[in-house]
Design a protein around this motif. Structure first.
Motif, PDB file in Angstrom:
ATOM      1  N   LEU A  15       0.832  -1.212   0.000  1.00  0.00           N
ATOM      2  CA  LEU A  15       0.000   0.000   0.000  1.00  0.00           C
ATOM      3  C   LEU A  15       0.858   1.251   0.000  1.00  0.00           C
ATOM      4  O   LEU A  15       0.490   2.285  -0.594  1.00  0.00           O
ATOM      5  CB  LEU A  15      -0.935  -0.015   1.210  1.00  0.00           C
ATOM      6  N   ALA A  16       1.993   1.203   0.682  1.00  0.00           N
ATOM      7  CA  ALA A  16       2.899   2.356   0.697  1.00  0.00           C
ATOM      8  C   ALA A  16       3.433   2.636  -0.708  1.00  0.00           C
ATOM      9  O   ALA A  16       3.585   3.794  -1.121  1.00  0.00           O
ATOM     10  CB  ALA A  16       4.047   2.112   1.674  1.00  0.00           C
ATOM     11  N   VAL A  17       3.739   1.592  -1.447  1.00  0.00           N
ATOM     12  CA  VAL A  17       4.203   1.777  -2.824  1.00  0.00           C
ATOM     13  C   VAL A  17       3.109   2.408  -3.677  1.00  0.00           C
ATOM     14  O   VAL A  17       3.359   3.325  -4.477  1.00  0.00           O
ATOM     15  CB  VAL A  17       4.644   0.422  -3.417  1.00  0.00           C
ATOM     16  N   LEU A  18       1.881   1.915  -3.489  1.00  0.00           N
ATOM     17  CA  LEU A  18       0.759   2.497  -4.242  1.00  0.00           C
ATOM     18  C   LEU A  18       0.581   3.976  -3.911  1.00  0.00           C
ATOM     19  O   LEU A  18       0.294   4.796  -4.788  1.00  0.00           O
ATOM     20  CB  LEU A  18      -0.533   1.733  -3.934  1.00  0.00           C
ATOM     21  N   GLN A  19       0.734   4.329  -2.632  1.00  0.00           N
ATOM     22  CA  GLN A  19       0.586   5.735  -2.253  1.00  0.00           C
ATOM     23  C   GLN A  19       1.622   6.614  -2.958  1.00  0.00           C
ATOM     24  O   GLN A  19       1.310   7.719  -3.429  1.00  0.00           O
ATOM     25  CB  GLN A  19       0.721   5.895  -0.736  1.00  0.00           C
ATOM     26  N   GLN A  20       2.861   6.124  -3.053  1.00  0.00           N
ATOM     27  CA  GLN A  20       3.895   6.896  -3.743  1.00  0.00           C
ATOM     28  C   GLN A  20       3.538   7.082  -5.219  1.00  0.00           C
ATOM     29  O   GLN A  20       3.726   8.162  -5.783  1.00  0.00           O
ATOM     30  CB  GLN A  20       5.247   6.176  -3.609  1.00  0.00           C
ATOM     31  N   VAL A  21       3.027   6.022  -5.831  1.00  0.00           N
ATOM     32  CA  VAL A  21       2.625   6.131  -7.240  1.00  0.00           C
ATOM     33  C   VAL A  21       1.471   7.125  -7.383  1.00  0.00           C
ATOM     34  O   VAL A  21       1.459   7.965  -8.290  1.00  0.00           O
ATOM     35  CB  VAL A  21       2.218   4.751  -7.795  1.00  0.00           C
ATOM     36  N   PHE A  22       0.488   7.043  -6.463  1.00  0.00           N
ATOM     37  CA  PHE A  22      -0.648   7.973  -6.506  1.00  0.00           C
ATOM     38  C   PHE A  22      -0.169   9.414  -6.375  1.00  0.00           C
ATOM     39  O   PHE A  22      -0.637  10.322  -7.078  1.00  0.00           O
ATOM     40  CB  PHE A  22      -1.625   7.652  -5.378  1.00  0.00           C
ATOM     41  N   ARG A  23       0.748   9.639  -5.447  1.00  0.00           N
ATOM     42  CA  ARG A  23       1.241  11.003  -5.230  1.00  0.00           C
ATOM     43  C   ARG A  23       1.986  11.509  -6.460  1.00  0.00           C
ATOM     44  O   ARG A  23       1.863  12.689  -6.836  1.00  0.00           O
ATOM     45  CB  ARG A  23       2.153  11.034  -4.006  1.00  0.00           C
ATOM     46  N   GLN A  24       2.738  10.653  -7.094  1.00  0.00           N
ATOM     47  CA  GLN A  24       3.466  11.054  -8.293  1.00  0.00           C
ATOM     48  C   GLN A  24       2.496  11.423  -9.423  1.00  0.00           C
ATOM     49  O   GLN A  24       2.652  12.453 -10.088  1.00  0.00           O
ATOM     50  CB  GLN A  24       4.394   9.927  -8.749  1.00  0.00           C
ATOM     51  N   LYS A  25       1.478  10.584  -9.651  1.00  0.00           N
ATOM     52  CA  LYS A  25       0.495  10.871 -10.694  1.00  0.00           C
ATOM     53  C   LYS A  25      -0.247  12.170 -10.406  1.00  0.00           C
ATOM     54  O   LYS A  25      -0.514  12.973 -11.311  1.00  0.00           O
ATOM     55  CB  LYS A  25      -0.503   9.715 -10.807  1.00  0.00           C
ATOM     56  N   ALA A  59     -13.411  -3.524  -1.077  1.00  0.00           N
ATOM     57  CA  ALA A  59     -14.743  -4.015  -1.448  1.00  0.00           C
ATOM     58  C   ALA A  59     -15.821  -3.549  -0.494  1.00  0.00           C
ATOM     59  O   ALA A  59     -17.002  -3.529  -0.843  1.00  0.00           O
ATOM     60  CB  ALA A  59     -14.723  -5.547  -1.501  1.00  0.00           C
ATOM     61  N   ALA A  60     -15.446  -3.136   0.715  1.00  0.00           N
ATOM     62  CA  ALA A  60     -16.424  -2.653   1.692  1.00  0.00           C
ATOM     63  C   ALA A  60     -16.591  -1.146   1.645  1.00  0.00           C
ATOM     64  O   ALA A  60     -17.348  -0.581   2.430  1.00  0.00           O
ATOM     65  CB  ALA A  60     -16.004  -3.075   3.109  1.00  0.00           C
ATOM     66  N   GLY A  61     -15.895  -0.467   0.748  1.00  0.00           N
ATOM     67  CA  GLY A  61     -16.018   0.972   0.644  1.00  0.00           C
ATOM     68  C   GLY A  61     -15.086   1.725   1.572  1.00  0.00           C
ATOM     69  O   GLY A  61     -15.239   2.942   1.734  1.00  0.00           O
ATOM     70  N   LYS A  62     -14.097   1.055   2.149  1.00  0.00           N
ATOM     71  CA  LYS A  62     -13.138   1.699   3.035  1.00  0.00           C
ATOM     72  C   LYS A  62     -11.961   2.223   2.208  1.00  0.00           C
ATOM     73  O   LYS A  62     -11.410   1.510   1.364  1.00  0.00           O
ATOM     74  CB  LYS A  62     -12.614   0.724   4.093  1.00  0.00           C
ATOM     75  N   MET A  63     -11.580   3.501   2.466  1.00  0.00           N
ATOM     76  CA  MET A  63     -10.415   4.053   1.796  1.00  0.00           C
ATOM     77  C   MET A  63      -9.165   3.414   2.394  1.00  0.00           C
ATOM     78  O   MET A  63      -8.930   3.475   3.592  1.00  0.00           O
ATOM     79  CB  MET A  63     -10.354   5.584   1.967  1.00  0.00           C
ATOM     80  N   ILE A  64      -8.335   2.799   1.530  1.00  0.00           N
ATOM     81  CA  ILE A  64      -7.130   2.131   2.023  1.00  0.00           C
ATOM     82  C   ILE A  64      -5.851   2.794   1.509  1.00  0.00           C
ATOM     83  O   ILE A  64      -4.790   2.619   2.097  1.00  0.00           O
ATOM     84  CB  ILE A  64      -7.139   0.636   1.641  1.00  0.00           C
ATOM     85  N   VAL A  65      -5.968   3.572   0.403  1.00  0.00           N
ATOM     86  CA  VAL A  65      -4.811   4.308  -0.115  1.00  0.00           C
ATOM     87  C   VAL A  65      -5.319   5.635  -0.669  1.00  0.00           C
ATOM     88  O   VAL A  65      -6.361   5.684  -1.322  1.00  0.00           O
ATOM     89  CB  VAL A  65      -4.069   3.533  -1.232  1.00  0.00           C
ATOM     90  N   THR A  66      -4.535   6.695  -0.427  1.00  0.00           N
ATOM     91  CA  THR A  66      -4.851   7.992  -1.006  1.00  0.00           C
ATOM     92  C   THR A  66      -3.559   8.704  -1.336  1.00  0.00           C
ATOM     93  O   THR A  66      -2.496   8.408  -0.755  1.00  0.00           O
ATOM     94  CB  THR A  66      -5.690   8.856  -0.040  1.00  0.00           C
TER      95      THR A  66
END
Length: 523
Positions: free
Chosen positions: A104-114, A129-136
């Motif tokens: 998830l930390a890697v995904l966050q870095q990619v999100f921040r870059q984009k 799947a439950a509607g919980k935010m897990i990465v931003t």
């Protein structure tokens, strides 16, 4: 004998005034009939002219709104295509990435870059799947991570479509800003629902773009979903964003059933009619529309109509006054007829002169941008119908700003006049057009011309200006030079609009500038 003469004299006296009265009545009748014929002719001619100019004003307003709609729809389509590409790329990454803290930390870095790379992106977020935010893309997750009530989550949970979903505008729970949610479904390898990837486009991104267009306060620019839900409204009004116009005549009678069009209608029964142009984006459930008020569309026509009506009233008044004089003498009648003939001739000459002045550039004597745009549209339509190529030559004087700085604006104007005269002397065909495009730019329209022919004309134009040998200290060669961009395309194929063809010519001009100037480049 005396008695006989005394009886005949009263009869002669009675007949003389009778004949004179009949002549006066005949003269009055002739003058009255002539005045009526002249008045009717003037009113008819003026009515025809006003009707013709009214149709031209309608056509111009339709073209303006259509061009505006094309520009806005292209911007919207580019935005959604870019969003679709980003979401598709990220979903592929999300579906193959581990869901542990490190993944998830890697995904966050990619999100921040984009997010940092794209100014329109407010945030990128991933929900499970439950509607919980897990990465931003933000630094930390919000205190409340439950977004199961959001429309985009419910849509992807209940629909298996893997296409992007454009929702209605909502307010961000983190920053409070208005955002346009664009989302994509995330799936497990077996196709089960795994969550939602959301790209939030800030509404201010569209606001900054739409405010570039100078329109009147009573004109309208809108972007909406296919169901009539307003995504953006210009002039900006936050209360209108999110409203639905599906019950308006514009939507019910036009947008709902046609992919594009131009129509004169109203948004509701209480509001005035406008000239609306609208288009559905081909790949997304979004409609863009531009509306120009009739008052704004016809403001120039009304001014022109009032001046013509005032002129006609003045002429009719003059004719009436002269008609009174004409009842007393035949010579005055002939003078009035001659005056009327001359007045009509002067009116025709004045109208012809004004029309000519409206299409000519006062400095160079070449055709102006207005005439060129009309001819371009006409030749583009003709080329599309007859499958004939259309050539454009865009010319720009090199280092002209420096020329003005060194020699002054008076010398700069004289330079433009000489260049315009040189370009006007290039041998061309009857339908070819040389015009001043604006500032130090000139343009040549070449209907039914292939690339080889366009290149010949461009070389002749460059040679004509080179022969002027105008000194220019800021130019590498010490003389005035030009950069020329040439483009030849087939209207109605990949070049759907005249503006796209001009853009390609401009790109060729840019290549000539970038390559060192004083040259010709072909797109």
């Amino acid at each position: 004998m005396n008695t006989s003469r005394s009886r005949q004299h009263p009869i002669s006296a009675a007949n003389g005034p009778g004949r004179g009265q009949r002549r006066q009545l005949n003269l009055l009748f002739q003058m009255g009939a002539s005045a009526l014929v002249i008045a009717f002719t003037l009113i008819t001619l003026t009515g025809w002219y006003l009707w013709h100019s009214y149709n031209l004003a309608v056509t111009r307003s339709q073209i303006n709104t259509q061009n505006l709609t094309q520009a806005l729809s292209q911007h919207a389509n580019d935005t959604f295509v870019q969003s679709e590409a980003i979401l598709t790329e990220l979903v592929a990454l999300v579906e193959t990435s581990p869901t542990d803290p490190a993944g998830l930390a890697v995904l966050q870095q990619v999100f921040r870059q984009k997010t940092s790379e794209q100014p329109q992106i407010h945030s990128l977020s991933l929900y499970d799947a439950a509607g919980k935010m897990i990465v931003t893309a933000n630094q930390n997750l919000p205190a409340n991570t439950d977004y199961a009530d959001r429309e985009y989550y419910l849509y992807h949970r209940d629909n298996t479509s893997t296409a992007i979903h454009i929702g209605k505008v909502i307010r961000s729970r983190i920053t409070g800003e208005l955002i346009l949610p664009i989302s994509l479904r995330v799936e497990h390898p077996d196709g089960r629902f795994a969550g939602v990837l959301l790209e939030s486009v800030v509404i201010d991104y569209f606001k900054n773009f739409y405010t570039r267009f100078v329109i009147s306060d009573d004109s309208t620019l809108m972007m909406m979903l296919n169901n009539g839900t307003v995504l953006y409204h210009q002039p900006y009004n936050e209360k209108l964003i999110g409203t639905n116009i599906s019950n308006t005549p514009l939507y019910k009678n036009n947008i709902r059933s046609r992919s594009s069009g131009i129509v004169t209608t109203s948004m509701s029964s209480e509001k005035e009619e406008k000239v609306y142009s609208y288009v559905h984006l081909p790949s997304f459930p979004v409609v863009v529309t531009a509306g120009l008020s009739l008052d704004q569309a016809f403001i120039d026509w009304k001014r022109d109509a009032l001046s013509h009506i005032a002129m006609v009233l003045i002429i009719l008044t003059v004719i009436g006054l002269l008609g009174v004089v004409l009842t007393r003498q035949v010579r005055a009648r002939m003078q009035v007829e001659e005056t009327l003939r001359l007045t009509q001739s002067e009116l025709r000459k004045t109208n012809a002169t004004l029309e000519q002045m409206a299409r000519r550039d006062s400095l160079t004597g070449l055709y102006n941008r207005r005439h060129f745009d009309l001819q371009l549209l006409s030749e583009f339509t003709r080329g599309a119908q007859e499958s004939c190529p259309l050539g454009l030559i865009l010319i720009d004087i090199d280092f002209f700003k420096q020329f003005n700085d060194i020699y002054g604006h008076v010398a700069g104007d004289e330079c433009l006049r000489r260049v315009g005269k040189a370009l006007g002397s290039v041998p061309l065909r009857l339908r070819d057009v040389v015009a001043r495009y604006g500032g130090e730019e000139f343009i040549i329209l070449l209907p039914n011309t292939d690339a080889e022919g366009a290149m010949v004309v461009a070389e002749r134009a460059m040679a004509e200006v080179a022969q002027l040998a105008i000194p220019h200290q800021a130019s590498p060669g010490g003389r005035l030079t030009m950069s020329i961009g040439v483009f030849v395309g087939l209207p109605g194929t990949q070049w759907e609009t005249p503006s796209k063809m001009i853009t390609r010519a401009d790109m060729a001009l840019y290549q000539a500038k970038h390559a060192g100037r004083d040259r010709i480049c072909v797109a």
